[in-house]
Design an enzyme around this catalytic site. Structure first.
Site, PDB file in Angstrom:
ATOM      1  N   LYS A   1      29.934  42.913  46.058  1.00  0.00           N
ATOM      2  CA  LYS A   1      29.014  43.614  46.940  1.00  0.00           C
ATOM      3  C   LYS A   1      27.809  44.107  46.150  1.00  0.00           C
ATOM      4  CE  LYS A   1      32.817  45.529  49.735  1.00  0.00           C
ATOM      5  NZ  LYS A   1      32.539  44.936  51.045  1.00  0.00           N
TER       6      LYS A   1
ATOM      7  N   ARG B   1      41.650  41.300  55.702  1.00  0.00           N
ATOM      8  CA  ARG B   1      42.422  40.511  56.672  1.00  0.00           C
ATOM      9  C   ARG B   1      43.574  39.768  55.996  1.00  0.00           C
ATOM     10  NH1 ARG B   1      37.156  37.432  58.476  1.00  0.00           N
ATOM     11  NH2 ARG B   1      36.402  39.475  57.810  1.00  0.00           N
TER      12      ARG B   1
END
Length: 449
Positions: free
Chosen positions: A229, A303
């Site tokens: 990020k 996820r």
């Protein structure tokens, strides 16, 4: 803060429905009153709701702290539901996180709210106190930085907080996770030197009845992995375990309230960091369900851990329903902003119950469409699935991806990425930093289902 049935205090906080006297949403001191009196403008009496009361009363502690008022008397509200909402608003406005910085207003905080006696109010305020304390526990976890809060310490805090209420907290380490076949979860954890933990917190209030399962994303820090990020996007990733904190808070509340229900929180806790062992873009990994997953992005890690958590919980616990809670996608923030969580489901009955619980809790949830065609976006040419469906409809495809790891159990995925944390300032009725969103909704779902 606590409540007391009394009309004796050092100031008055008075609800006002006359907009000529006090504008709706504003707070004003009445200087000519016998006692210091803070007027709280609520607008048209017929249009007042518990949500609007909670939001306006959130500002009360900030006003009273200027005068060192610790024991205000609440006046002007005639319904137990509205008094409870005012109590919750004041509680949240009174909250401050003190793990790393001394509370400069500690000696000016409200200690006791004096309220009038009325039917059913004691029961409501006792329940509200439990919910507010549980939300504070959730806030404490989310606000804690990852140098202090990592899988081991999260497990320790869960045990310390929940076990006194009769919750059984089991913690599994890396070896047990390997034996359980939690392959996707372990792949995410490979780049960190912090041992991953599986935290299972069970509250039994209903004997042999099936458990409801609340599953929380437990990334105690997410750098994005090799899909790293940018700096500004990484700052608040200590809060990427807000889903875990929320489900632990909800189980705490259910146990403290002695609900005659069975409910469990399941958290697969790890960090997503970078070293020579970290998983990489293009890898193909397996999962607890046995499905293979192509890694399209190492920053779509939540996820993967949740896929294993859902599959593992369904197989080992055989719950009557599952709700997973996760700060899963930036796409849900684009879609819904910081006001509502997004939901995807395989069972409209459970979704209806969750929406009703959210309405009762005054927390906003929006059901997202789950058309079959969206599933095309995460198909892989080399594996059963890939872990990203791209930017378009990202909150939906992330939820549907999780659904691939659920077989028959009624399930809802709740993406709370926009509603769990506000870094710079409070937004009524939530304080600055961690909001505590979701604890009340999940508690009410457990209670009512």
């Amino acid at each position: 803060m606590r409540y007391e049935f009394s009309n004796s205090g050092d100031a008055v906080v008075k609800a006002v429905f006359d907009t000529q006297k006090v504008k709706k949403g504003s707070l004003r001191f009445e200087l000519q009153a016998e006692k210091p009196t803070l007027l709280v403008g609520l607008g048209d009496k017929e249009a007042v709701t518990s949500a609007s009361v909670r939001e306006v009363f959130f500002g009360v502690p900030g006003q009273l702290s200027n005068y060192e008022i610790k024991r205000p008397v609440l006046e002007g509200l005639e319904e137990a539901e509205l008094v409870t909402a005012a109590f919750e608003g004041i509680w949240a406005g009174n909250y401050v996180f003190t793990r790393y910085k001394k509370d400069e207003l500690a000696d000016k905080r409200i200690e006791t709210l004096c309220v009038p006696k009325m039917d059913a109010l004691k029961e409501k305020l006792n329940e509200s106190t439990i919910l507010m304390e549980s939300a504070d526990f959730t806030r404490y976890l989310v606000n804690s930085r990852s140098i202090d809060l990592y899988p081991q310490t999260l497990a320790e805090l869960a045990k310390a907080e929940l076990e006194p209420f009769g919750v059984e907290v089991e913690v599994l380490g890396k070896k047990q996770a390997e034996e359980a076949g939690l392959k996707a979860f372990l792949a995410v954890s490979q780049g960190s030197d912090k041992e991953p933990k599986v935290i299972i917190a069970k509250y039994n209030g209903a004997g042999d009845a099936p458990y409801g399962a609340l599953i929380g994303k437990g990334l105690t820090y997410d750098s994005g992995g090799y899909d790293i990020k940018p700096g500004e996007g990484m700052f608040d990733m200590f809060g990427d375990m807000a889903g875990a904190a929320t489900v632990l808070g909800a189980v705490r509340a259910a146990a403290a309230a002695k609900l005659e229900k069975n409910v469990a929180a399941v958290v697969l806790a790890c960090e997503n960091l970078i070293d020579g062992s970290a998983y990489k873009n293009g890898d193909i990994i397996s999962s607890h369900r046995g499905k293979t997953i192509e890694i399209d992005s190492t920053d779509a890690e939540g996820r993967l851990t949740l896929a294993d958590a859902l599959s593992y919980t369904e197989e080992t616990m055989k719950p009557s329903y599952m709700v997973d809670v996760a700060t899963l996608t930036g796409a849900v923030v684009v879609a819904l902003g910081d006001l509502a969580a997004g939901a995807v489901t395989n069972d409209e009955g459970l979704m209806k119950d969750l929406l009703a619980s959210a309405e009762e809790a005054d927390e906003l949830i929006w059901q997202l469409p789950a058309y079959e065609a969206y599933k095309e976006q995460y198909k892989s040419k080399y594996a059963d699935l890939k872990n990203s469906g791209g930017f378009a409809g990202g909150a939906i495809t992330a939820g549907l991806f999780l659904g691939e790891f659920v077989e028959d159990t009624p399930w809802v995925h709740l993406d709370v990425a926009g509603v769990t944390y506000r870094h710079d300032k409070a937004k009524a009725p939530y304080p600055m930093g961690a909001s505590g969103y979701g604890v009340k909704t999940l508690y009410k779902l457990v209670k009512n289902r």
